[in-house]
Design a protein around this motif. Structure first.
Motif, mmCIF file in Angstrom:
data_model
loop_
_atom_site.group_PDB
_atom_site.id
_atom_site.type_symbol
_atom_site.label_atom_id
_atom_site.label_comp_id
_atom_site.label_asym_id
_atom_site.label_seq_id
_atom_site.Cartn_x
_atom_site.Cartn_y
_atom_site.Cartn_z
ATOM 1 N N GLN A 66 -45.324 -18.959 -25.949
ATOM 2 C CA GLN A 66 -45.514 -19.627 -27.219
ATOM 3 C C GLN A 66 -46.290 -18.709 -28.155
ATOM 4 N N ILE A 67 -45.634 -18.237 -29.210
ATOM 5 C CA ILE A 67 -46.296 -17.350 -30.161
ATOM 6 C C ILE A 67 -45.903 -17.743 -31.584
ATOM 7 N N SER A 68 -46.781 -17.424 -32.535
ATOM 8 C CA SER A 68 -46.475 -17.654 -33.940
ATOM 9 C C SER A 68 -45.649 -16.474 -34.436
ATOM 10 N N MET A 69 -44.453 -16.749 -34.891
ATOM 11 C CA MET A 69 -43.514 -15.672 -35.194
ATOM 12 C C MET A 69 -42.499 -16.117 -36.236
ATOM 13 N N TYR A 70 -42.078 -15.182 -37.053
ATOM 14 C CA TYR A 70 -41.015 -15.465 -38.015
ATOM 15 C C TYR A 70 -39.698 -15.681 -37.263
ATOM 16 N N HIS A 71 -38.859 -16.573 -37.786
ATOM 17 C CA HIS A 71 -37.536 -16.815 -37.205
ATOM 18 C C HIS A 71 -36.653 -17.472 -38.248
ATOM 19 N N TYR A 72 -35.364 -17.284 -38.106
ATOM 20 C CA TYR A 72 -34.377 -17.914 -38.978
ATOM 21 C C TYR A 72 -33.974 -19.270 -38.395
ATOM 22 N N HIS A 73 -33.414 -20.102 -39.254
ATOM 23 C CA HIS A 73 -32.868 -21.388 -38.818
ATOM 24 C C HIS A 73 -31.452 -21.556 -39.344
ATOM 25 N N ALA A 74 -30.631 -22.229 -38.566
ATOM 26 C CA ALA A 74 -29.340 -22.695 -39.063
ATOM 27 C C ALA A 74 -29.581 -23.973 -39.855
ATOM 28 N N THR A 75 -28.755 -24.201 -40.874
ATOM 29 C CA THR A 75 -28.769 -25.463 -41.609
ATOM 30 C C THR A 75 -27.321 -25.870 -41.864
ATOM 31 N N TRP A 76 -27.133 -27.120 -42.267
ATOM 32 C CA TRP A 76 -25.797 -27.587 -42.623
ATOM 33 C C TRP A 76 -25.400 -27.114 -44.014
ATOM 34 N N ASP A 77 -26.385 -26.783 -44.840
ATOM 35 C CA ASP A 77 -26.061 -26.378 -46.205
ATOM 36 C C ASP A 77 -26.154 -24.857 -46.364
ATOM 37 N N PHE A 78 -25.507 -24.364 -47.397
ATOM 38 C CA PHE A 78 -25.451 -22.949 -47.733
ATOM 39 C C PHE A 78 -26.867 -22.385 -47.891
ATOM 40 N N PRO A 79 -27.145 -21.156 -47.396
ATOM 41 C CA PRO A 79 -26.248 -20.161 -46.796
ATOM 42 C C PRO A 79 -26.131 -20.232 -45.274
ATOM 43 N N TYR A 80 -26.451 -21.356 -44.686
ATOM 44 C CA TYR A 80 -26.153 -21.684 -43.283
ATOM 45 C C TYR A 80 -27.025 -20.972 -42.251
ATOM 46 N N THR A 81 -27.190 -19.668 -42.314
ATOM 47 C CA THR A 81 -28.045 -18.982 -41.330
ATOM 48 C C THR A 81 -28.972 -17.951 -41.970
ATOM 49 N N VAL A 82 -28.456 -16.818 -42.400
ATOM 50 C CA VAL A 82 -29.292 -15.718 -42.897
ATOM 51 C C VAL A 82 -28.972 -15.462 -44.366
ATOM 52 N N GLY A 83 -29.969 -15.646 -45.239
ATOM 53 C CA GLY A 83 -29.764 -15.428 -46.664
ATOM 54 C C GLY A 83 -30.088 -14.020 -47.101
ATOM 55 N N CYS A 84 -30.971 -13.368 -46.382
ATOM 56 C CA CYS A 84 -31.291 -11.955 -46.554
ATOM 57 C C CYS A 84 -32.008 -11.531 -45.277
ATOM 58 N N GLY A 119 -33.587 -8.320 -35.171
ATOM 59 C CA GLY A 119 -34.270 -8.691 -33.934
ATOM 60 C C GLY A 119 -34.858 -10.077 -33.926
ATOM 61 N N PHE A 120 -35.009 -10.701 -35.085
ATOM 62 C CA PHE A 120 -35.591 -12.042 -35.133
ATOM 63 C C PHE A 120 -34.593 -13.083 -34.620
ATOM 64 N N GLY A 121 -35.114 -14.160 -34.060
ATOM 65 C CA GLY A 121 -34.272 -15.200 -33.507
ATOM 66 C C GLY A 121 -33.667 -16.094 -34.572
ATOM 67 N N ILE A 122 -32.489 -16.617 -34.262
ATOM 68 C CA ILE A 122 -31.841 -17.631 -35.095
ATOM 69 C C ILE A 122 -31.864 -18.928 -34.293
ATOM 70 N N PHE A 123 -32.592 -19.914 -34.782
ATOM 71 C CA PHE A 123 -32.734 -21.187 -34.083
ATOM 72 C C PHE A 123 -31.836 -22.239 -34.736
ATOM 73 N N GLY A 124 -31.687 -23.370 -34.060
ATOM 74 C CA GLY A 124 -30.800 -24.424 -34.540
ATOM 75 C C GLY A 124 -31.317 -25.131 -35.774
ATOM 76 N N ARG A 125 -30.760 -26.292 -36.057
ATOM 77 C CA ARG A 125 -30.981 -26.967 -37.334
ATOM 78 C C ARG A 125 -32.194 -27.887 -37.371
ATOM 79 N N HIS A 126 -32.957 -27.945 -36.290
ATOM 80 C CA HIS A 126 -34.126 -28.815 -36.244
ATOM 81 C C HIS A 126 -35.402 -27.987 -36.288
ATOM 82 N N GLY A 127 -36.320 -28.389 -37.159
ATOM 83 C CA GLY A 127 -37.609 -27.732 -37.265
ATOM 84 C C GLY A 127 -38.668 -28.464 -36.466
ATOM 85 N N GLU A 128 -39.913 -28.269 -36.847
ATOM 86 C CA GLU A 128 -41.018 -28.918 -36.146
ATOM 87 C C GLU A 128 -40.898 -30.437 -36.251
#
Length: 386
Positions: free
Chosen positions: A283-301, A248-257
């Motif tokens: 606007q809420i404080s919440m856990y979320h995943y990020h995409a990155t260019w390097d491994f593992p790219y999206t979700v590691g666990c 259920g958590f969101g997967i956001f793009g490769r840019h952080g704060e």
């Protein structure tokens, strides 16, 4: 004098116009570059990550949460996949994303994707056909991609419906990442970073220009955040939502704060973190995943709880087990990966000893043979590989 000056000026203008036209014609006749290279050049203009030297994720499989690694629920060492490494895989443990051949084609699909929120549930309905063109599958025998990866599968419409928590909660402990981990806003399934053999899928497998391809049941999927879904940012530079993980958590793009292009080292063991984000318009404080260019790219666990039934749904129907690819689909394709139990029996050693000698895929058979104290040809004969 004035007439001479006017005539000279007109002549100069005419010559400039002719040169411009010639330049346009010449540029139009230049061969097109690899789409991966074109994408990489555009992205690299403001990207501190060197896409020509991305760290290879092979061997980064853990049995517990670990930053920059993947805790995979399952891999199949005898599965099929790309059978040959290209020169984009470097000996220094990196690969050149821009040099990978891509599966050619521009096929448009009947995209059907619906997402809605009902109370505490977020409901998805999709046929898994993307809102962007795909390459032509099976991979054409006369293509460059076919030299490395002879994917015989066809993209097929699916019937997927899942209900995820609209307000997901962190589990007491992370859990392993299944093969299928989420759904992106293209309407298409997201798999984890590994191919069936447990290698870095983004590095080894040849995919289309959107980094997608089908598996045996025809499920079109990505192993990273597709470049065909724009990585848009908010006013503060943070990427917008690109999809949802099965917890259920969101997967956001490769840019952080502040717009920082993130790497795995910037994120936690599951490839995410917690801070203020836009979630359903708030606007809420919440856990979320990020995409990155390097491994593992999206979700590691998986940082939240998820249902195995959802994993099975987005993984697609189970195809009948095939010992080899059908000749009508695969041409002169190599067989599936060697049966290590049979190979070990031929060599008179344990299967575990053979696995240890081969190491992480793809194995170096010369080195593996030295470890076993046999000739490389003996090892190849036992494995049944040329």
């Amino acid at each position: 004098m004035n007439k001479y000056f006017i005539s000279l000026t007109c002549l100069i203008i005419l010559l400039i116009t002719l040169f411009q036209k010639v330049g346009i014609v010449n540029s139009a006749t230049k061969p097109e570059r690899s789409p991966n290279l074109t994408i990489a050049n555009v992205i690299s203009q403001a990207n501190p990550v060197d896409l020509k030297r991305l760290p290879l994720g092979d061997g980064k499989i853990s049995n517990s949460p670990k930053v920059g690694w993947i805790w995979a629920c399952r891999i199949d060492p005898n599965a099929g996949g790309a059978f040959r490494d290209g020169n984009w895989i470097k000996s220094d443990g990196t690969y050149d994303f821009t040099a990978k051949p891509i599966v050619q084609g521009k096929v448009n699909w009947d995209y059907r994707f619906k997402m809605s929120r009902q109370g505490n549930k977020r409901i998805f309905s999709t046929n898994d056909l993307p809102n962007h063109p795909t390459g032509i599958y099976p991979i054409a025998p006369n293509s460059e991609a076919f030299l490395y990866d002879r994917n015989p599968n066809r993209i097929a419409p699916q019937n997927m419906q899942v209900e995820l928590p609209a307000n997901p909660q962190l589990a007491s402990q992370p859990s392993c990442a299944s093969g299928a981990v989420g759904i992106l806003l293209t309407g298409t399934v997201l798999f984890n970073a590994l191919d069936a053999l447990g290698r870095d899928a983004v590095a080894h497998e040849t995919q289309d220009v959107c980094q997608g391809h089908p598996q045996e049941a025809g499920v079109y999927h990505y192993h990273s955040a597709t470049t065909c879904l724009p990585d848009q940012t908010t006013k503060d530079g943070h990427s917008t939502l690109m999809g949802y993980s099965l917890d259920g958590f969101g997967i956001f793009g490769r840019h952080g704060e502040s717009g920082k292009v993130l790497k795995s080292a910037d994120l936690d063991v599951c490839h995410g973190h917690t801070h203020q984000i836009n979630w359903d318009g708030k606007q809420i404080s919440m856990y979320h995943y990020h995409a990155t260019w390097d491994f593992p790219y999206t979700v590691g666990c998986m940082r939240g709880s998820y249902k195995m039934s959802d994993v099975m749904t987005i993984s697609g129907p189970r195809p009948r087990r095939r010992e080899g690819f059908p000749p009508q689909d695969f041409g002169n394709a190599p067989p599936r990966r060697p049966n290590l139990a049979i190979a070990a029996q031929k060599l008179g050693i344990s299967e575990q000893k053979l696995r240890d000698a081969l190491g992480a895929p793809p194995p170096n058979l010369e080195i593996s043979a030295e470890r076993l104290g046999i000739s490389e040809q003996t090892l190849r004969d036992a494995l049944g590989v040329p």
